[in-house]
Every structure is written in structure tokens, then in C-alpha cells.
Design a protein around this motif. Sequence first.
Motif, PDB file in Angstrom:
ATOM      1  N   LYS A 188       0.837  -1.183   0.000  1.00 47.90           N
ATOM      2  CA  LYS A 188       0.000   0.000   0.000  1.00 47.90           C
ATOM      3  C   LYS A 188       0.881   1.245   0.000  1.00 47.90           C
ATOM      4  N   SER A 189       0.340   2.323  -0.572  1.00 49.35           N
ATOM      5  CA  SER A 189       1.117   3.563  -0.665  1.00 49.35           C
ATOM      6  C   SER A 189       1.538   4.075   0.706  1.00 49.35           C
ATOM      7  N   PHE A 231     -13.038   4.180  -8.682  1.00 49.74           N
ATOM      8  CA  PHE A 231     -12.739   4.796  -7.387  1.00 49.74           C
ATOM      9  C   PHE A 231     -11.428   4.258  -6.815  1.00 49.74           C
ATOM     10  N   SER A 232     -11.194   2.955  -6.977  1.00 52.07           N
ATOM     11  CA  SER A 232      -9.945   2.365  -6.493  1.00 52.07           C
ATOM     12  C   SER A 232      -8.755   2.901  -7.277  1.00 52.07           C
ATOM     13  N   VAL A 257      -8.506   5.789  -8.987  1.00 51.85           N
ATOM     14  CA  VAL A 257      -8.271   7.203  -8.660  1.00 51.85           C
ATOM     15  C   VAL A 257      -7.575   7.331  -7.311  1.00 51.85           C
ATOM     16  N   SER A 258      -8.049   6.571  -6.328  1.00 49.32           N
ATOM     17  CA  SER A 258      -7.448   6.613  -4.993  1.00 49.32           C
ATOM     18  C   SER A 258      -6.002   6.151  -5.031  1.00 49.32           C
ATOM     19  N   ARG A 259      -5.740   5.096  -5.801  1.00 49.55           N
ATOM     20  CA  ARG A 259      -4.380   4.563  -5.887  1.00 49.55           C
ATOM     21  C   ARG A 259      -3.421   5.578  -6.491  1.00 49.55           C
ATOM     22  N   LYS A 269      -3.786   8.911  -6.627  1.00 48.76           N
ATOM     23  CA  LYS A 269      -3.619  10.062  -5.719  1.00 48.76           C
ATOM     24  C   LYS A 269      -2.681   9.721  -4.567  1.00 48.76           C
ATOM     25  N   ASN A 270      -2.840   8.543  -3.985  1.00 46.36           N
ATOM     26  CA  ASN A 270      -1.971   8.138  -2.871  1.00 46.36           C
ATOM     27  C   ASN A 270      -0.544   7.872  -3.345  1.00 46.36           C
ATOM     28  N   VAL A 318      -8.925   9.023 -14.340  1.00 41.58           N
ATOM     29  CA  VAL A 318      -7.837   8.419 -13.572  1.00 41.58           C
ATOM     30  C   VAL A 318      -6.513   9.123 -13.862  1.00 41.58           C
ATOM     31  N   LYS A 355      -5.343  12.572 -12.403  1.00 37.29           N
ATOM     32  CA  LYS A 355      -4.829  12.609 -11.028  1.00 37.29           C
ATOM     33  C   LYS A 355      -3.311  12.466 -10.981  1.00 37.29           C
TER      34      LYS A 355
END
Length: 414
Positions: free
Chosen positions: A183-184, A210-211, A213-215, A217-218, A242, A245
Motif C-alpha cells: 500500500k502507498s 474509485f480504487s 483514482v485513490s491509488r 492520488k496516494n 484516472v 490525477k
Amino acid sequence: MSFLKKIVFFEIFVAAVFSFCIFASAEDADLADVYKDPYGATLCVARKGYWKEAPENSVKAVELADEYGADMVEIDVKMTADGVLVLMADDTVERTCSGYSDVTAVSELTYSEISQMYLLDGQGGVLADVTEERVPTLEQALGAEVDCLFLIDCDTEIKDYVYNTVVSCGMLDRAVLLIRNIKSADLAEWKASLSDEPMTMVYFKGNVIFSAVSRVKNAAESSDAVFLATKVPYGVVFGETVLSKAEGKIRAAADTAEPELCGTIREDSEVWWDDLISWGYSIIITDYVPELRAYIDECGEKREALSLLYDELVNNWELPSLKSDKYLDYKLAYNNAVSLADGILADGSSSRSDISTAVYELQKAYDDIINNYEDIENGTAGMTVTPVRVALCVIAAAAVIAAQVFVYKKKRKA
């Protein structure tokens, strides 16, 4: 030599030296700095080395990848039962090594056992020829005399061993750690615990927006690049939502050599490379290193042509100051073309098609103004003489004359 000639000679000399320095700095650019720059040039990555002419994950494959122009070479690392890091893509050795018909895990073999094996040519398999190449250790691979960066693909369980080997080999500025299952937040914490932070790349495979985009960004907060993958044709990782970001914050990488990682239906070819780069990917993993190198070099040539055109049509030219509606249309088209060129020139990894479009739009916008300037000034812009327009004018004139004759005859009869 006269004073004037000395001045001219000096100016020519300074210009030559300056040009040489620019060229040299471009040629000798630090690949580590380029890799960490989100607006850096497109990077060509050889998957498992150049396995088309050597066994995958061999020292020879690494050297050939560099020889054919790869900016980075991706290598896979596993650990033996006695704690030695070796280059191996699979968990087992039967696909790539000679003499093992049973499924034998790398983690169950000692380095002494693995070092006796010969690698099979190319990607291995039952029909592949046996070569003289042995399974190399990570240290041996990092010792290859190459200029490219290493993209070291490893699991999180062995990341400390990989990092320590990279440091001991003095390769911290030449190696990128691709840690797939981390994980980031955990990656950021791990890097913060180290005395010297390595260059890293994080991995995400999936088609949930959503996963993804979150990945991304992190990842931008903990790493230099994010490797995005999906087996879904035109999946979410290829979309603007995606990739926006990542823009300006982190590089995006794609593996065009593995269909299951890059949309399934596309080929590892310049058509797919061009699409990916247009969408925002700037690290391309490939099996076709010379071809991708040629494509990237062609993009560089087209970028230089755009830069020269921009200098001629923007920096050294001024828009006429007219206020007609027609001129405002041309002016808007010119300003849009300049904005497009600005974006292309600011991003080192623009695609060939995008650069070509920018060249065409800028030249056309300029030509439209120059070719119509006098008509714009006289208020006759857009009145181009064509056969169709001439015919319409003749018909209209004939109709007017006929109407006048008809009215004249009517009056005489009255």
C-alpha cells in the motif's frame, strides 16, 4: 584580422559552444532525474531485458536492452532458500531453466543448486534451446556495464534485501523498486525509515474507477511513478478521470507487452504506444525496444520542428490588430493553436500524433491570417472566387436581367 572580423568570429565561436553544450546536456541527461520528472521524456523499458536475442532475465539480455536503446530494463527478482536474490520471473524454474521437469520453487532451492542451471533461450518453454547463460544474482545483474536504469520487480517480503543489495552495489541512483503488493501508506512509511530513499514505482491492477483514482492520488505522495494495469479493453485506467490525477505529480507506466495488463486486445506496437502517450502514460514497457526507441526519437524530431515553428510564428511574429468579425475568428484559431503548442512543448512525453497536430494547427492558423490579411483589411474576407460562386453570380445576374425585361415589356403593353 580586423576588429570587426574578430567580433564576428567570437560570436560564432560562442554560439557554437553554446549549441554544443545544449546538445551535450540533452544527450547526457541524468536518467534518474528524467524518471523523477512527471513532465520528463517518454521512457522505453525493456521487459525482462531484450529476451528476443538472449534468455529473459539474463545479464546478456540486460546488456542487449541497453545496446538497443532502452532507458530502463525491467528485471524480476526472487529469493532462494538460502537468502540469495536471483533473477527469475516465475516462482518456479521449469519454464526458463534446463534440467528441471518437475515444478521446483525458487524458494526451495539453494543458490548453489540454481547456479548450476543453464537458462533456456528467449522466454523459455519446452521447445527453447539451452544456452550457456546461467541464472544471475541481482548483484551480478546490477554489475552489468550499461547506462540504463534498472526497474527491479519484487514482492514486499524481500524489499529490504533488494534495497540493501542496491545500496551495497552503489546503484541507488540507477535502480527503481517496483513493489507490487504494498500500500502507498506502507511504502511511504518504509521509505521514511531508510537513511537514503530509493526511487520507487507502485502497482495497481483493476477496473474500479474509485480504487484506481485513490491509488494514483496516494501514489503521488509516496512514489515517483504508478504502474496501471487492466485486462479490460479501454478500461478506466486509460481514461481521463484516472490519469488526470497523475498529471504533473507522478508518472504513469503501462506494460504493452502483456495483453492481460494492457487492455487485452491491443498489440505491442506504435499505434498503441501513441494512444497511451496521448492519454498520459510516459513509461512504456515493451518487448520491441528498437522500435519503441525509434518512435520516441521521431517524437523528439517532431518536437524540435514544432519548437522552431513556434519560434518563427509566435516569438518572432505579431498578430495584426484588426477588429473585423472574420479576423476575430482567425485570431481565436491562432490563439488556440498557440495554447496547444504551449502544452505540447511543456510536456516532454507528448505523442507523435499530438505533436503533428500541434504543428499543423499552428501553421494553418498563421497561413489563414497571412493569406486573408488584405481581404480582412478591406472587408472582403471569405469572398474566395470559385467556379460554383461564379456560376451562381451569372445565374443571379441573368435572373435580374430577365426580371427587368419582363417588367419593361409589361409597362409597354400597358
